[in-house]
Design a protein around this motif. Sequence first.
Motif, mmCIF file in Angstrom:
data_model
loop_
_atom_site.group_PDB
_atom_site.id
_atom_site.type_symbol
_atom_site.label_atom_id
_atom_site.label_comp_id
_atom_site.label_asym_id
_atom_site.label_seq_id
_atom_site.Cartn_x
_atom_site.Cartn_y
_atom_site.Cartn_z
ATOM 1 N N UNK A 51 -15.034 7.807 5.536
ATOM 2 C CA UNK A 51 -15.207 7.724 4.080
ATOM 3 C C UNK A 51 -16.646 8.059 3.686
ATOM 4 N N UNK A 106 -8.551 -1.252 -1.373
ATOM 5 C CA UNK A 106 -8.484 -0.419 -0.179
ATOM 6 C C UNK A 106 -8.099 1.026 -0.546
ATOM 7 N N UNK A 107 -7.058 1.162 -1.350
ATOM 8 C CA UNK A 107 -6.597 2.512 -1.696
ATOM 9 C C UNK A 107 -7.553 3.206 -2.658
ATOM 10 N N UNK A 153 -2.376 12.551 -0.827
ATOM 11 C CA UNK A 153 -1.194 12.084 -1.542
ATOM 12 C C UNK A 153 -0.737 13.174 -2.506
ATOM 13 N N UNK A 158 -2.251 14.014 -5.843
ATOM 14 C CA UNK A 158 -3.539 14.693 -6.003
ATOM 15 C C UNK A 158 -3.438 16.202 -5.759
ATOM 16 N N UNK A 182 1.111 4.103 -2.856
ATOM 17 C CA UNK A 182 1.016 5.527 -2.521
ATOM 18 C C UNK A 182 2.224 6.295 -3.053
ATOM 19 N N UNK A 218 -6.281 7.871 6.468
ATOM 20 C CA UNK A 218 -7.104 8.294 5.337
ATOM 21 C C UNK A 218 -6.553 9.546 4.668
ATOM 22 N N UNK A 236 0.832 -1.203 0.000
ATOM 23 C CA UNK A 236 0.000 0.000 0.000
ATOM 24 C C UNK A 236 0.870 1.257 0.000
ATOM 25 N N UNK A 279 -10.488 4.796 -1.138
ATOM 26 C CA UNK A 279 -10.217 6.104 -0.546
ATOM 27 C C UNK A 279 -10.029 7.161 -1.627
ATOM 28 N N UNK A 280 -9.264 6.841 -2.643
ATOM 29 C CA UNK A 280 -8.943 7.839 -3.674
ATOM 30 C C UNK A 280 -10.172 8.220 -4.492
ATOM 31 N N UNK A 321 -6.608 -6.685 -3.158
ATOM 32 C CA UNK A 321 -7.274 -6.076 -1.996
ATOM 33 C C UNK A 321 -6.632 -4.744 -1.609
ATOM 34 N N UNK A 365 -3.838 9.009 2.252
ATOM 35 C CA UNK A 365 -4.287 8.563 0.936
ATOM 36 C C UNK A 365 -4.929 9.718 0.163
ATOM 37 N N UNK A 366 -5.775 10.474 0.849
ATOM 38 C CA UNK A 366 -6.504 11.540 0.156
ATOM 39 C C UNK A 366 -5.581 12.655 -0.300
#
Lengths: 462, 462, 462, 462
Positions: B128, A166-167, B173, B176, A128, B167, A124, A170-171, A162, B170-171
Amino acid sequence: MARRRAGATAIVSFLGDLLLNIADRGRALVGLRRAAALGVADILRLADALMSNRGEASGVALARDILSGYAALSEADKTAVLIGFAEGFGPPMDRLKAAAEAFLAEPDPRRAAAVFACAEPRRQELVRRLNLAPGATYALVLMRADLLERKAAHPALAAFDEDFVHLFSAWFNRGFLVLRQIQWSSPASILEKIIRYEAVHAIAGWDDLRRRLEPQDRRLFAFFHPALADEPLIFVEVALTDSVPAAIQPLLDAPSGQAATKAPTTAVFYSISNAQKGLAGISFGNFLIKQVVEDLKRETPGLTTFVTLSPAPGFAAWLAEERAKPASDFILPEDARALALLDKPGWAHKSGAAEAVERALAPIAAAYFLRARTPSGKPVDPVARFHLGNGARLDRLNPLGDRSPRGLAQSHGLMVNYRYELAEIEQNHEAFAARGEIAASSAVRKLLRGKSVASDLLASLS
Amino acid sequence: MARRRAGATAIVSFLGDLLLNIADRGRALVGLRRAAALGVADILRLADALMSNRGEASGVALARDILSGYAALSEADKTAVLIGFAEGFGPPMDRLKAAAEAFLAEPDPRRAAAVFACAEPRRQELVRRLNLAPGATYALVLMRADLLERKAAHPALAAFDEDFVHLFSAWFNRGFLVLRQIQWSSPASILEKIIRYEAVHAIAGWDDLRRRLEPQDRRLFAFFHPALADEPLIFVEVALTDSVPAAIQPLLDAPSGQAATKAPTTAVFYSISNAQKGLAGISFGNFLIKQVVEDLKRETPGLTTFVTLSPAPGFAAWLAEERAKPASDFILPEDARALALLDKPGWAHKSGAAEAVERALAPIAAAYFLRARTPSGKPVDPVARFHLGNGARLDRLNPLGDRSPRGLAQSHGLMVNYRYELAEIEQNHEAFAARGEIAASSAVRKLLRGKSVASDLLASLS
Amino acid sequence: MARRRAGATAIVSFLGDLLLNIADRGRALVGLRRAAALGVADILRLADALMSNRGEASGVALARDILSGYAALSEADKTAVLIGFAEGFGPPMDRLKAAAEAFLAEPDPRRAAAVFACAEPRRQELVRRLNLAPGATYALVLMRADLLERKAAHPALAAFDEDFVHLFSAWFNRGFLVLRQIQWSSPASILEKIIRYEAVHAIAGWDDLRRRLEPQDRRLFAFFHPALADEPLIFVEVALTDSVPAAIQPLLDAPSGQAATKAPTTAVFYSISNAQKGLAGISFGNFLIKQVVEDLKRETPGLTTFVTLSPAPGFAAWLAEERAKPASDFILPEDARALALLDKPGWAHKSGAAEAVERALAPIAAAYFLRARTPSGKPVDPVARFHLGNGARLDRLNPLGDRSPRGLAQSHGLMVNYRYELAEIEQNHEAFAARGEIAASSAVRKLLRGKSVASDLLASLS
Amino acid sequence: MARRRAGATAIVSFLGDLLLNIADRGRALVGLRRAAALGVADILRLADALMSNRGEASGVALARDILSGYAALSEADKTAVLIGFAEGFGPPMDRLKAAAEAFLAEPDPRRAAAVFACAEPRRQELVRRLNLAPGATYALVLMRADLLERKAAHPALAAFDEDFVHLFSAWFNRGFLVLRQIQWSSPASILEKIIRYEAVHAIAGWDDLRRRLEPQDRRLFAFFHPALADEPLIFVEVALTDSVPAAIQPLLDAPSGQAATKAPTTAVFYSISNAQKGLAGISFGNFLIKQVVEDLKRETPGLTTFVTLSPAPGFAAWLAEERAKPASDFILPEDARALALLDKPGWAHKSGAAEAVERALAPIAAAYFLRARTPSGKPVDPVARFHLGNGARLDRLNPLGDRSPRGLAQSHGLMVNYRYELAEIEQNHEAFAARGEIAASSAVRKLLRGKSVASDLLASLS
């Protein structure tokens, strides 16, 4: 790039380094030559570097090299890299064991959190960090598409998938998606993707696309993600009409002859296509429909009915299976003669045969939707599962709604209207999710044969 | 909203429902009245609904109501909700126990993945789903800011904070984030936030802001996230000059008198501010600086030197501690007289005193950066930790670089130039991260006193 | 730039020429040195070149040099250039004479067209060619502002001004103007111009501006021209209320204390400012108001009343003149005592005095608007001429509507509501334009004294 | 719409009026019914109203009705309306006579200005007022296209066309045009117009268009006007190469086989198309080329050569005329055999015949460009007139540069390179404009036959 002692001042060819940085710095960091193509081992070595301290300082360059190197690999080498990632970047097993033991000895939230932290596969963090490169998000969506193709053959990839789920959950959270109307004035580079990705009723070219975009009574909406600016994720095509349509061809044909409805009452969702294989299972279709309903309602307050005109892609295969059974729960002996017509080419275009088939198929189709179930108790039809799961109601069956070769092949022409009634969505969804109950109009229910009509109805009222 | 049987057709006041949906549907779902303010228990009940099947169908409305209800709470009630979330939405303990036991019995990747899945606190899914509402991402960043304020007093919140970090990593990152230059032609609604969020050298108002944006030799860059379109996450202010500046006031003063450098060679990062408390610990400062270096280099190829002009916010407090010690490793008896001047107001503006202090402080400041360490072995100064951790080099100490009251209070006026030399960044970062080595120019090293100079130098060469 | 024979191939330092072109090509063409400032004679020589064949090939460079050279001149030199243009680029007199003679000999459309072509002053082509340079349109608007300042002192400039009017009427045709709402999220570089150009109720700074933009019940609209992207041409400030306001201060004060009207019925245009002196006489104010009425109506259908709250800038001066006359048509002997109060500072803030003045002024003010006329038969008040000419109706007089020092100085505090009633606009306009009739509410008419009330009313009904 | 007395307050159905205003207010003003189609007389009556006082108040509605009514007319009725405008809205003849007499009596600038003012046909104000309607500018461009079609047959329209030229020269001044690069990501609604308007080398469809936009070495630039946002005015297609191309087919063919030049040196303008018939004679082609040269140079500094690959559309017709003459100045008896090959189909694809023709045509083509002249002394070839008039040089003749049927038909395959050498443009233009001299490379000059070579050369040096 020569190494220099820390602290020494040096006249550096800065621009040269900068360009090096932009082009090949990642490779240079692990001693790879500039121009050469990267092999499987090179890419795995770059991934190791990306996960090290070095990766923190030079992550962008490493990530870019890994992704562009991966994209240039042969199919077999891609498989090897994916397996390499899957097996080489699992969770830290020793730390996870220790955390699990500590948790079991004294289960509390703090120790549970420690387990969560140790159980996260290093993949993960790898994904990222890969996402640092420009354009990486789309490259990673494509990588997952590769992975999905290989998953069945390579069980080691299941856990990696998986991680992607999972990522990506979120994205690609709905909060980050942007709904945009696609019009004839939209960029051609996006429009060509609509042509390519349309999965339900193929678009024959630019003129055909134009017929779905430009008339006053047509709309096309798509979800986009800011990091994939030119790639629609999912899109829906809509026609505004003054009645619920029973057949698809009139909608797809050129609307030149007839003027658009002046005061439409009905929005027909006649095609929904997922555009990205790599986002399979990351659900946003339900949000798309509800958002489009809200937007259309605001734009055209006269709209009161929101329905789909949907295919029944599993019907023909299911029917063939039932007909092959010695005794089907759904077919009666008296159906045989009419069903035999299905085996004669051209029946759909002969009015006598078509009517006989229509009469015979109606109760069977109703049973296909309302009674037939998969082993896990769900409706057999995948499109039905999607719309019923969203809280729609099975509103009307349209035999011979699609007489195209494809429509006849997959469902003997059967099409379905699902209706989105905002006041029902929530309870329909709940009844379906919790108890497997299917919301259906009385018109559809009445098509069912035999004693079970009452019990079906009772079930729906309970 | 009256309940209706599934399958029944009904003439529905669709528009009314739609408006209800937009305004209060979430509340209606759990039986709350429209207009009333929500209490702690209401919000927790809505959160339960959001996590249920019902939440899947009506998530947007529920999420919106929870977030707007939370925002309207008193500080005490906010604490109660946060604790309610933290304690009520942990991982499924029984399933986690079973998964942990299965894993320990036979540790393999599949079972590790099962542990990961069960160990994820339900709070993450809650967050989420909250993110479904329009504007939710910013509301959640503010919620985490609330949480951080309360974390010390309420240990139960620590695990919840880890969920946010998981979270948000990930958001937010870097893939983005969008780098934008802020100019005088940018929206006033963004500019007022720059004024408000500037944390290093306060902006006195619109005219002062204009002096940092409009002159040809000034730049301001910020990272934005697409879901927080009007909220900068972090920003950096830059001056283009023809030499490395030693003091901040000339940079901040109106540049009206003197023309901008025609052919600048040096980009000075003179202020970096994190704008969002709720994103503390989600690191993007290092990406910002490197990206801005690349962009400036492309825009103005003549730039060869990239340095900061940074505060030393921990210096005065550290020095006070050292002076209070019976025997300091860093202060010599002969320093006493000069240091005593620091206690006399106005010393910085008297040339004799200022020179004496400067002389005395130089070796002490060098030791503060190069030798003094926290218990965990890191440099004492937080700004130093940031830039050295990014791979920059400690380039020059500037006593009396900042004679403002604030500058004198926090560091007796000391400022520092950190230099970003692209060819060194990676090895500097690595040496610092792995071995705690500090990259510094020979000019700074020479300021150190005593036998340890050689050993410091040796250390840097090893 | 060396001359080369046509047809010879030559290795040219293309880039050098290109840069020369961008920077100084215009000057080079007429033998001027690069860096030197241009004088009056230089600019006139460049203008000659621009009008020659040479100008066709190198017009952009010549135009840019002329405009930037002009902008850098002293005020006196600008006058000289303007006169040089006015006198040196008139129509071709000999050709015009011949065309006029031919036309008079045999007047037909073709010969009339020839007269038109010859009568066009070469200045118009000069201005059209000057407009080739980047940013030229705004530079030309500024040039006309210079010209207007000098017109009274230099009669030769009058004809040149007519050329500007002719061209600007074509360039700034309403069809090319773009209406934009100015908001707090608009570029600060535009907002600062709103602050600077507001001509009616001065904006005290950014916070004051914000009070006119950000509240839910405030709007600001401006016309822009595509070639002057950052320069508003004219703008209007609007408040949405639930009644017609009688005083300006409550509108300008911070609306923080009171919530905005939930369901506004009334749009109040409380300030209209022309932003460009150089566009004086190029009328677009009437289009602005009507367009804003349409846009507001679409945005907020509940609006039914569109009124201004306007100053009466000519009232105090007119009244002083009338009071100075031995016998005024508008003032009665019994008014004297109340009017004497006007000469005592502070009367407006003493309730007894204020009431007495109010009573006395009402009929006089009504006569000022309805009966007093300029020698050419128009209303005395310039703001009245604008709104009545647009088809608005004089709706209400508000004595003491503006107690600010400026308001008291120019009109003893008098303010006026003009009402835009779409159903009346056309006939009001026509009656005003053709017959000088003034549309006024019966409330205003009733304020008039004496026998002429009936005749005024009759006039309005005819 | 009922008339109401001014000053009376009335409850008005404001919204109704507003909608009336938007839809049909113009017609209502002159007593026309809503839905009926407008005839010639109606439109002329509306135009009278638009020019009256009424037009000032309700101009937008009147203008919209006139333009939409006109667009719906039959071709014959359009002719009638245009003639109606031309004849009914001339200059005020009596005032013009008086002004002309006054001017002739005492010719001074003031009286000349009065003549200009009176000589302006009222048509110009009519067109300016028509431009008030939304979308009017494009409608007026189409109206002039109608007029141009009818001009030859209806002499009364000539003067009206001069009015259009006068106004369009002001409106479409280069200072208001915007250069935009058209890419594959541009709106499809613009791209389809490029396909439609391409006048030189027809675009076969979307895939063909894509080949001219997407490859790294292709560019397409167009001028736009802000009021015609989706309508290109003129556009040019460019290929970046490493040599000057002699034939068009390789440029048009799919560049898939060969990689784009890495370091192009040459920009080839291989197609220039005017897109708007209604803007004929409003020149911006020369600005387009020069602007594109500047932009390309900035984007790709390595470019040193800017040439066209142009057709010679007049060559075949001219040659046929010369061959038909008993004695041509340009054809020698020994040319006859080779020229006879031109009459045999397929000669261009047989190598022997093609070579013979090529040899024979070279000197004749050189003479076509350098010696043949129209009665007014200009080059015979219209494309040559355009580029030579812009200051380009005739650089190379390419026999058989275009073997397409169209190329063979119009010029026996002949194509031409014109070169834009910035250092020469101005003097080339001036020599051409003032003295008719043609700039040509020595390579082209050497192709000429006979004694006159020397004199041609001498002429070019003078």
